[in-house]
Write an enzyme that holds these catalytic residues in place. Structure first.
Site, mmCIF file in Angstrom:
data_model
loop_
_atom_site.group_PDB
_atom_site.id
_atom_site.type_symbol
_atom_site.label_atom_id
_atom_site.label_comp_id
_atom_site.label_asym_id
_atom_site.label_seq_id
_atom_site.Cartn_x
_atom_site.Cartn_y
_atom_site.Cartn_z
ATOM 1 N N SER A 145 0.535 -1.569 -0.658
ATOM 2 C CA SER A 145 0.220 -0.389 0.063
ATOM 3 C C SER A 145 0.936 1.185 -0.199
ATOM 4 O O SER A 145 2.607 1.536 0.127
ATOM 5 C CB SER A 145 -0.817 0.393 1.242
ATOM 6 O OG SER A 145 -1.492 1.271 2.038
ATOM 7 N N TYR A 158 -3.690 -1.041 9.652
ATOM 8 C CA TYR A 158 -3.032 -1.656 8.192
ATOM 9 C C TYR A 158 -1.507 -0.913 7.949
ATOM 10 O O TYR A 158 -0.949 -1.538 7.693
ATOM 11 C CB TYR A 158 -3.953 -0.284 8.188
ATOM 12 C CG TYR A 158 -4.305 -0.639 6.090
ATOM 13 C CD1 TYR A 158 -3.188 0.629 5.470
ATOM 14 C CD2 TYR A 158 -5.505 -1.915 5.455
ATOM 15 C CE1 TYR A 158 -4.147 0.180 3.568
ATOM 16 C CE2 TYR A 158 -5.527 -2.036 4.564
ATOM 17 C CZ TYR A 158 -4.518 -1.425 3.513
ATOM 18 O OH TYR A 158 -4.301 -1.405 1.733
HETATM 19 C C1 GCO Z 1 -7.305 4.577 3.586
HETATM 20 C C2 GCO Z 1 -7.044 4.081 2.265
HETATM 21 C C3 GCO Z 1 -5.213 3.182 1.980
HETATM 22 C C4 GCO Z 1 -5.816 2.504 0.455
HETATM 23 C C5 GCO Z 1 -4.657 2.191 -0.029
HETATM 24 C C6 GCO Z 1 -3.603 3.414 -0.162
HETATM 25 O O1 GCO Z 1 -8.487 4.814 3.983
HETATM 26 O O2 GCO Z 1 -6.190 5.450 3.324
HETATM 27 O O3 GCO Z 1 -7.748 2.572 2.865
HETATM 28 O O4 GCO Z 1 -4.962 2.674 3.099
HETATM 29 O O5 GCO Z 1 -6.740 1.964 0.415
HETATM 30 O O6 GCO Z 1 -4.481 1.096 0.821
HETATM 31 O O7 GCO Z 1 -2.041 2.587 -0.870
#
Ligand code: GCO
Length: 254
Positions: A145, A158
């Site tokens: 990501s 995440y």
């Molecule tokens: C967020 C998004 C990001 C994108 C992606 C960006 O909440 O900022 O979900 O996480 O999905 O990962 O590269």
């Protein structure tokens, strides 16, 4: 002369591929000639995806297992062994998002995101690589990501998981290169997916993404397929430990 991007005769397992980015990458790999094993935790959605890909003329089957359940992962690979099916290409795509400031974040939610987005890539990767090593070749493609490099407030677990994906990819490259396995990652930018729907529908966030991205738009899932095919192909046999950002230029600009 066969194209170096031809995946005919290869089998690819894509985790979390009933929809979204995983489904788009599976379709791209299928279009390049690979036989596809779709994966998802929702059996109904998986069945629909297999039917749609088969109707489109692709060779596809489903493997219903939860990537966070190690026993289910081990059993899934044992089932493929029993059928004589070898996974040549693994795309570790399965993942979830959970948006909450850390001061309010429960540890259970932190662990759930890390388990789904990072530990599963290790477990599924290990099971696939144990078999690839015996054959002397294999491709592992982990899905990172923009948050593999940069943090955004409210998505800490995440971000940490995706940062871990970048370094897990390098660790896989370090240990598995001599076994004939290449491990790389793709870092999608802000893509049009169900996971991002709330962001897309938020006018302020939508404007931020478009302003912050040189391409001035969100990415489409199918725009990952070419990079996935490249990394899955013999054209990338001397590429390992890399992360390629498919992000409209976002990660490269202030
Ligand atoms: C967020 C998004 C990001 C994108 C992606 C960006 O909440 O900022 O979900 O996480 O999905 O990962 O590269």
């Amino acid at each position: 002369m066969t194209s170096p991007f031809d995946l005919s005769g290869r089998t690819a397992l894509v985790t979390g591929s009933s929809r979204g980015l995983g489904r788009a990458m599976a379709e791209g790999l299928a279009a390049a000639g690979a036989s596809i094993i779709l994966n998802g935790a929702d059996a109904g959605r998986l069945t629909e995806a297999v039917a749609a890909m088969t109707a489109a003329g692709h060779t596809a089957r489903g493997l219903n297992f939860d990537v966070t359940d190690e026993q289910a992962v081990v059993a899934a690979f044992a089932a493929l062994d029993a059928e004589g099916i070898a996974v040549d290409i693994l795309v570790n795509n399965a993942g979830i998002q959970f948006r909450k400031p850390m001061l309010e974040l429960e540890t259970a939610d932190w662990r759930r995101v890390l388990d789904t987005n990072l530990t599963s890539a290790f477990v599924v990767g290990r099971e696939a690589a144990r078999r690839m090593a015996k054959r002397g070749h294999g491709k592992v493609i982990n899905i990172g990501s923009l948050t593999s490099e940069l943090a955004r407030a409210t998505v800490a677990p995440y971000t940490v998981a995706k940062g871990g994906i970048k370094m897990l990819t390098k660790a896989m490259a370090a240990e598995w290169g001599e076994l004939g396995i290449q491990a790389n990652a793709i870092g999608p930018g802000y893509m049009i997916t169900d996971m991002n729907q709330a962001l897309i529908e938020n006018p302020a966030f939508d404007a931020w993404v478009k302003g912050r991205t040189p391409a001035r738009r969100w990415g489409r899932p199918d725009e990952l397929a070419g990079t996935c095919v490249y990394l899955a192909s013999s054209a990338a046999d001397y590429v390992s430990g890399q992360i390629i950002y498919v992000d409209g230029g976002m990660i490269s600009v202030l």
